[in-house]
Design an enzyme around this catalytic site. Structure first.
Site, PDB file in Angstrom:
ATOM      1  N   SER A 293     -11.706  -4.787  -1.632  1.00  0.00           N
ATOM      2  CA  SER A 293     -11.516  -4.498  -0.207  1.00  0.00           C
ATOM      3  C   SER A 293     -11.900  -3.088   0.205  1.00  0.00           C
ATOM      4  O   SER A 293     -12.027  -2.824   1.396  1.00  0.00           O
ATOM      5  CB  SER A 293     -10.062  -4.743   0.165  1.00  0.00           C
ATOM      6  OG  SER A 293      -9.756  -6.093  -0.072  1.00  0.00           O
TER       7      SER A 293
ATOM      8  N   CYS B  65      -7.533  -7.947   6.068  1.00  0.00           N
ATOM      9  CA  CYS B  65      -7.788  -9.357   6.336  1.00  0.00           C
ATOM     10  C   CYS B  65      -9.198  -9.737   5.904  1.00  0.00           C
ATOM     11  O   CYS B  65     -10.171  -9.132   6.324  1.00  0.00           O
ATOM     12  CB  CYS B  65      -7.617  -9.637   7.830  1.00  0.00           C
ATOM     13  SG  CYS B  65      -8.078 -11.321   8.259  1.00  0.00           S
TER      14      CYS B  65
ATOM     15  N   HIS C  14      -3.467 -14.071   9.103  1.00  0.00           N
ATOM     16  CA  HIS C  14      -3.028 -12.865   9.809  1.00  0.00           C
ATOM     17  C   HIS C  14      -2.908 -13.082  11.303  1.00  0.00           C
ATOM     18  O   HIS C  14      -2.571 -12.181  12.048  1.00  0.00           O
ATOM     19  CB  HIS C  14      -4.015 -11.713   9.556  1.00  0.00           C
ATOM     20  CG  HIS C  14      -3.958 -11.194   8.146  1.00  0.00           C
ATOM     21  ND1 HIS C  14      -4.796 -11.652   7.156  1.00  0.00           N
ATOM     22  CD2 HIS C  14      -3.160 -10.277   7.576  1.00  0.00           C
ATOM     23  CE1 HIS C  14      -4.538 -11.032   6.029  1.00  0.00           C
ATOM     24  NE2 HIS C  14      -3.539 -10.183   6.248  1.00  0.00           N
TER      25      HIS C  14
END
Lengths: 592, 415
Positions: A311, A367, A354
Site C-alpha cells: 500500500s 482502501c 469502506h
C-alpha cells in the site's frame, strides 16, 4: 648538410665533455663517497621498515568517531639475517606455535630474500613485550606494525561503515589494490571500501642500519607517513542505534534520508555482523558460521532486497491521479469490499468494505477498491511514469553494495517480456503495489523523501555535504496535490481509523503510509497460525515533522505482518531519536 | 640545402686510378671486440649465481648452472659477429636501396609484438618476439633501420633542409614508431629513437628554428607533465633515490652502493656482493655498476675511454665516407651506439632518470648485441672508403642531368 669538419669537431668536443662529466660523477661516487657506500655495502645492512599510515577516521554527522585506529603486530623474520644457527625450537616456544608450522612458513618464502617472513600475526601486547625482551636471541626477528581498525559500535551500522581486512588471494590475483604495500589492511565493505583510497594514506619508511645480528644500530632516514583523509558521514549514529534497536531482532531494512539533500541519516540492514571479527583476521569457523547464517547477514537489504511495496505504492498512484487530473479530492468510490472484473473478483483488505470513499479516506484507511478504480482510470503507463519520476524502477547508484533495480511494469514491458498484452486486472494489482511492482527499501525512501521535499529525488549521499547535491530527477508537483497527499498521510498516523496509528508520536507530528507485501495469498485468519516464513512483509514510509520535514524514511520488516503494527513503531522510534539528536525536540520544549 | 650538396663536396675526391678503397678501420674493430670481451667477463661474473627462468632472473645458490647465461651470451656473440661479417659484405649502395623496406619490416615486427603467441610479455611489457629458441626485441632493429632510412632520405637530392615538409616527414615517421613503442611500453626505446632522429636531422643541417618550433610544439605536453605532481615525482625520483627506495629508487641506491664500494681498484673480479641479490638487472641495464664495484674507478674509466675511442673512430669513418649516404649512416650509427652507452651510464650514476637501456656490447641481451654488431659491420664497410657507384633512381638521374629545371620546380613548390 652541415659543414662536415665543423660538425665533427663540435660533436666530438660535446661528447668528450659529457664523458668528462661522467668521470667526475664516478669520481664523486666511487672515491669521494666511496667509504660511505662501502660501509653500507659490507653486509648491505640497510633495512627498510614500513611505517604504516594512520587511516582516516570516519565520523558521524555530529563529529562522533565511528572507528578507531588500532595497531596490529606481526612477528616477522628477516631471512638473510637469520640464516645460520636459528634456534627454531626456541623461537617456536617464544611464539607459542608448533615447530613444523614455523619451519614450513620459513621455507615457503625463502626465495624473496629481502622481504620479512610473517611468522605470527595479530599479537597482543603481552606477546609483543615477550618477543621484544628476547629478540636478541633470535637474529632477524622483528615485530612489524600495521594499522587496523576497532569498531566501537560493533554491529551497529556495520553495513554502512564496513570493515577492513587483508586483501584476499583472489583480490590480489585480480590486481585490485595495486600500489598498496603488501600486508596493508584495506577496506572490504561499506564506506571503508567505497572510500578506501581517500581513507588509506601513504605509508612512510624508516631506513635503519642493522648489524649482522639484525640489531638496529641507527636510523639513517625517515620518510614520514601521510595520514589518510578523515571522512564525515551524514549518518547520525544515535539515530542509527535507536533504529536498529527498534527492530528488536527482526530482519529488515531502514533507510532514513534528509529530504532536502538526500543525506543518509540512518541505514539499517538486519541481521548484521560485527565488523570487529574481521580486523584481526576472521577464523574459518566464524566465517563459515556467518556465511551459513539463515538471515544472510551480508545481504545489504536496503539495496539488495526487492519486494512488492504494497500500500505504500498508493502514494504514487494518488499523485499520478491528481497530477493527471483523473480525480480530485471529492471524487469518491463506493467500496463494498470487492470489485468485479469479468469473472475475477478483486477484494479490499477490509471484507465489509469502506463505504463511500474519497482520496483522503482511501489513503488514511488504505482502501484498495478506491485505488482499483483510480488505476482503471489512469492506466498502467501513466502510473509508471510517476513511479519512475519518484525514483522507483532504477538503481539509485550509491555503490555501497550491488543494487537491485526493482520493477515498475508498463504495458510495453509486459509485451516485450512475456509476449502477451497487459490486462486490466494487472493494473488493479499494480495500483495497490502488488503484482509485478517491486521496490527496494532504498527506492521507497527516495519516493517518500521526494514527496516530503516537493518532488525532487536526490541520490542518497553517504558523506555530509556542505554544498548542495545534484538531484537525480525532479518532478514539479502542484501545491494542491502536495497539500492533499501530505494531509492524508498525516491522517494515516493521526486519525483514529488510520492504519498507521502505531507510529503516532508525542514529540513530533509524523506523516506516513503503511504497506504490506504478500508472501502467499491466504486468508489472514489462517496466516496467524502459520510459520513465520509465510507471514507478510511489513512496510512503512514516513517523514517528520509533517509541516517542515527534516527526515524521511522507509522501514521494511521481513515477515513483519501488518505494516502499521511492526514497521510503524520502528519508524516512530527512529524519527524520535533523530528529533532528539538534532536538537529539534529540545527547541520545541524550550518554546513551550 | 642546394643541389650541390648531393655532389661530393666535402668528401675526399676520388683520384682516378687509385685502388678501389682502403682497409677497414681496425681500431674500430679492436675497440668493439675489447668491449665485447669485457662484456663476456662481466656477464659471467654477474650471472654465475643466477638461474635462467621465464620471468627473468632469480637468485639461486645452485652452482650446477653457473655457465647457463655465459653460454647463451657467447652464442649470441658468435651470431652477432657473423652478422657483422654479413653486413660488412653489403655495399652501402645496396643497404641504401633496401633501407626503406627494412624500416617497414621493423615497423611490422614492432606491431607483431602485440599478437598473442608471437609477442612475449615479461613484467607487464610486450617488447619481445618469440624467436626460437630465444626472443628478439624489435625496437633494436627499428633504431638501426631508422638510422639507415634517414641516411637515405637525407642524402636524396630532393631533400631540402630548409623545407618544413621535408622536416616534418621523418618526424611523423618517428612519431608513428614512438607511438607503437610506447604502447609496449618502452620509454627508453622511444626516447633513444627520438634522439637519433633529431641528431640526424641536425647533421643534415636542418635550420635550428625548426628544432625550436618542435620544442614549442611540445610545450603543452611538458606543461601537462608539470601539472601532474605524481608523474613529476616518478621522473625526479632519481634525484632522491632514498625517498623512492621501494620503487625505482631501490635500484639506484643499490647501484650507488655498488659503485661506491668499488672505490679506486674495485673489490676484485667476481667478488661483488651487490650482485648477489641487491642489484636488480645486474647483468643487463646495471652491468656498469657491477664493473664499478668489481673493477673500481680504474675499470669504469677504461670502459668510458673505450667508448670515447669508439666514438672518435666512428666519426672519423664518417668524415672519410665517399658518399652523403655513407656519411650520414656512419655518423648516425656511431651516435646510436655512443648515445645508448651515455644514457646507460648516466642512469647508473644517477644523472638522468631510470630507463631500461642496455650498455652496448657489454650487457647481456641478444637483440641489442646483434643489432650493434650489424651497425659495426656497416661502419667497417664504410671505413674502407671505396668509391661508391650510384645506382640512382631514374627521377634522381633526371634531376642531376638537368639541375636547373629541377631546382626551379622545387623552389616553386616550396613557395
Amino acid at each position: 648538410m652541415r659543414d662536415k669538419r665543423k660538425t665533427i669537431t663540435v660533436l666530438t668536443y660535446i661528447t668528450i665533455a659529457v664523458f668528462v662529466v661522467f668521470l667526475l660523477r664516478l669520481w664523486q661516487l666511487q672515491i669521494l663517497k666511496g667509504g660511505y657506500y662501502r660501509k653500507l655495502s659490507e653486509k648491505n645492512r640497510v633495512r627498510v621498515f614500513k611505517i604504516p599510515a594512520p587511516r582516516g577516521i570516519i565520523y558521524d554527522r555530529n563529529g562522533i568517531p565511528l572507528v578507531k585506529n588500532a595497531p596490529y603486530f606481526i612477528a616477522s623474520l628477516i631471512p638473510d639475517l637469520s640464516k645460520e644457527g636459528l634456534d627454531l625450537e626456541g623461537l617456536a616456544r617464544l611464539l607459542d606455535m608448533p615447530v613444523d608450522e614455523l619451519s614450513k612458513k620459513i621455507a615457503k618464502q625463502k626465495r624473496h630474500v629481502l622481504e620479512p617472513i610473517r611468522l605470527k600475526e595479530g599479537l597482543d601486547f603481552a606477546e609483543v613485550a615477550r618477543i621484544e625482551a628476547r629478540r636478541s636471541d633470535f637474529p632477524g626477528l622483528v615485530v612489524e606494525t600495521e594499522i587496523t581498525r576497532a569498531y566501537p559500535y560493533g554491529s551497529t551500522g556495520a553495513h554502512l561503515i564496513g570493515y577492513l581486512s587483508l586483501p584476499t588471494e583472489a583480490q590480489l590475483r585480480k590486481g585490485l589494490f595495486a600500489g598498496v604495500p603488501k600486508g596493508t589492511f584495506v577496506g572490504q565493505w561499506g564506506v571503508e571500501a567505497l572510500y578506501d583510497k581517500r581513507l588509506r594514506g601513504v605509508p612512510g619508511k624508516r631506513f635503519i642500519e642493522v648489524d649482522a645480528l639484525g640489531r638496529q644500530l641507527r636510523t639513517l632516514r625517515v620518510v614520514p607517513p601521510r595520514k589518510g583523509e578523515d571522512l564525515t558521514l551524514s549518518v547520525d549514529i544515535r539515530t542509527q542505534k535507536a533504529a536498529e534497536e527498534a527492530f528488536r531482532g527482526k530482519a529488515g531494512a531502514l533507510l532514513a534520508l534528509d529530504p532536502d539533500d538526500g543525506e543518509v541519516l540512518a541505514l539499517v540492514s538486519l541481521p548484521s555482523f560485527d565488523p570487529n571479527l574481521f580486523v584481526r583476521g576472521i577464523s574459518p569457523r566464524q566465517w563459515r558460521r556467518l556465511q551459513r547464517h539463515p538471515g544472510h547477514p551480508f545481504l545489504n537489504r536496503v539495496f539488495q532486497s526487492q519486494y512488492p511495496p504494497g500500500s505504500i505504492f498508493k502514494i504514487v498512484t494518488a499523485i499520478a491521479a491528481l497530477e493527471e487530473g483523473v480525480v480530485d479530492e471529492n471524487f469518491s468510490v463506493e467500496c463494498t469490499g470487492a470489485i468485479n472484473v469479468g469473472i475475477w473478483k478483486f477484494s479490499c483488505w477490509k471484507g465489509q468494505g469502506h463505504g463511500t470513499t474519497a482520496l483522503r479516506k482511501a489513503l488514511v484507511e488504505s482502501c484498495d477498491v478506491y485505488f482499483y478504480e483510480v488505476g482503471r482510470l489512469l492506466g498502467m503507463d501513466r502510473i509508471a511514469k510517476y513511479a519512475n519520476a519518484l525514483g522507483l524502477g532504477t538503481a539509485p547508484g550509491v555503490n555501497l553494495s550491488a543494487e537491485k533495480e526493482g520493477l515498475i511494469p508498463t504495458t510495453s514491458w509486459k509485451l516485450r517480456k512475456k509476449g502477451i498484452p497487459w490486462y486490466l486486472g494487472e493494473t488493479f494489482n499494480a495500483a495497490i503495489g502488488q503484482g509485478y511492482v517491486s521496490v527496494t527499501p532504498a527506492q521507497a525512501a527516495l519516493m517518500i523523501s521526494a514527496l516530503a521535499n516537493g518532488g525532487t529525488v536526490y541520490r542518497p549521499e553517504l558523506l555530509k555535504v556542505s554544498s548542495g547535491t545534484e538531484p537525480m530527477t525532479k518532478l514539479s508537483l502542484s501545491r494542491r496535490t502536495l497539500r492533499l497527499i501530505r494531509d492524508s498521510l498525516v491522517g494515516v498516523v493521526d486519525d483514529p481509523k488510520g492504519t498507521g496509528g502505531d507510529a503516532k508520536s508525542e514529540i513530533v507530528r509524523i506523516a506516513g503510509k503503511t504497506g504490506t507485501a504478500q508472501v502467499v495469498k491466504i486468508p489472514e485468519s489462517v496466516k496467524r497460525k502459520l510459520a513465520r516464513k509465510y507471514k507478510d512483509h511489513a512496510w512503512f514510509v514516513a517523514y517528520a515533522p509533517a509541516a517542515n520535514p527534516m527526515i524521511a524514511l522507509s522501514v521494511f520488516v521481513e515477515h513483519g505482518g501488518h505494516g502499521g503494527e511492526t514497521a510503524g513503531p520502528i519508524a516512530k522510534a527512529t524519527i524520535e531519536a533523530y528529533m532528539r539528536s538534532s536538537g529539534y525536540h529540545a527547541e520545541r520544549q524550550a518554546e513551550n | 640545402m642546394r643541389l650541390d650538396s648531393v655532389t661530393m663536396s666535402g668528401c675526399k675526391p676520388v683520384v682516378q686510378g687509385e685502388s678501389a678503397g682502403g682497409r677497414a678501420d681496425r681500431w674500430l674493430l679492436f675497440v668493439v671486440l675489447l668491449l665485447s670481451f669485457a662484456g663476456v667477463v662481466m656477464v659471467y661474473s654477474s650471472t654465475a649465481l643466477m638461474q635462467i627462468s621465464k620471468s627473468g632472473s632469480v637468485a639461486a645458490d645452485d652452482p650446477g648452472i653457473q655457465f647457463a647465461y655465459l653460454k647463451r651470451h657467447v652464442m649470441t656473440l658468435v651470431i652477432a659477429v657473423l652478422s657483422m661479417w654479413g653486413f660488412y659484405r653489403i655495399r652501402p649502395a645496396t643497404l641504401r636501396k633496401y633501407s626503406y623496406p627494412l624500416l617497414a619490416l621493423s615497423f611490422l615486427l614492432l606491431l607483431c609484438v602485440f599478437i598473442p603467441g608471437l609477442g612475449v610479455k615479461i613484467n607487464g611489457a610486450r617488447r619481445w618476439l618469440r624467436l626460437w629458441p630465444s626472443t628478439f626485441q624489435p625496437v633494436e632493429l627499428a633504431k638501426f633501420a631508422m638510422v639507415v632510412s634517414l641516411s637515405a632520405y637525407l642524402s636524396s637530392p630532393r631533400y631540402r633542409s630548409d623545407s618544413v615538409k621535408a622536416f616534418m616527414k621523418p618526424l611523423l615517421v618517428m612519431l608513428a614508431f614512438q607511438g607503437v613503442i610506447l604502447m609496449q611500453p618502452d620509454f627508453g626505446g622511444a626516447f633513444t629513437l627520438g634522439l637519433i632522429t633529431f641528431s640526424m636531422l641536425f647533421l643534415a643541417g636542418t635550420s635550428m628554428k625548426f628544432f625550436l618550433y618542435t620544442v614549442v610544439a611540445m610545450l603543452p605536453l611538458l606543461l601537462k607533465l608539470l601539472s601532474e605532481p605524481y608523474r613529476m615525482d616518478r621522473i625526479f625520483a632519481f634525484l632522491d633515490p632514498w625517498k623512492y627506495y621501494h620503487g625505482s629508487g631501490f635500484q639506484l641506491v643499490q647501484s650507488f652502493i655498488a659503485l661506491g664500494s668499488g672505490g679506486v681498484t674495485g673489490v676484485g673480479l667476481g667478488e661483488s656482493r651487490q650482485k648477489l641479490r641487491f642489484l636488480p638487472e645486474v647483468n643487463t641495464d646495471f652491468i656498469f655498476a657491477l664493473i664499478g664495484e668489481e673493477l673500481g674507478f680504474i675499470g669504469v674509466t677504461a670502459v668510458l675511454c673505450l667508448f670515447i675511442l669508439f666514438f672518435v673512430r666512428g666519426v672519423r669513418v664518417a668524415g672519410r665516407a665517399r658518399s652523403p649516404f655513407s656519411y650520414y649512416a656512419a655518423f648516425g650509427l656511431t651516435i646510436m651506439i655512443t648515445m645508448q652507452a651515455l644514457i646507460n651510464i648516466a642512469v647508473v650514476t644517477g644523472i638522468v632518470p631510470t630507463k631500461g637501456l642496455p650498455l652496448p656490447f657489454i650487457s647481456y641481451g641478444g637483440s641489442s648485441l646483434l643489432v650493434n654488431f650489424m651497425a659495426v659491420g656497416t661502419l667497417l664497410r664504410i671505413s674502407k672508403a671505396e668509391p661508391e657507384q650510384y645506382g640512382l633512381p631514374v627521377r634522381e638521374s633526371i634531376a642531376r642531368s638537368r639541375p636547373g629545371l629541377k631546382t626551379r620546380r622545387l623552389r616553386r613548390r616550396s613557395l
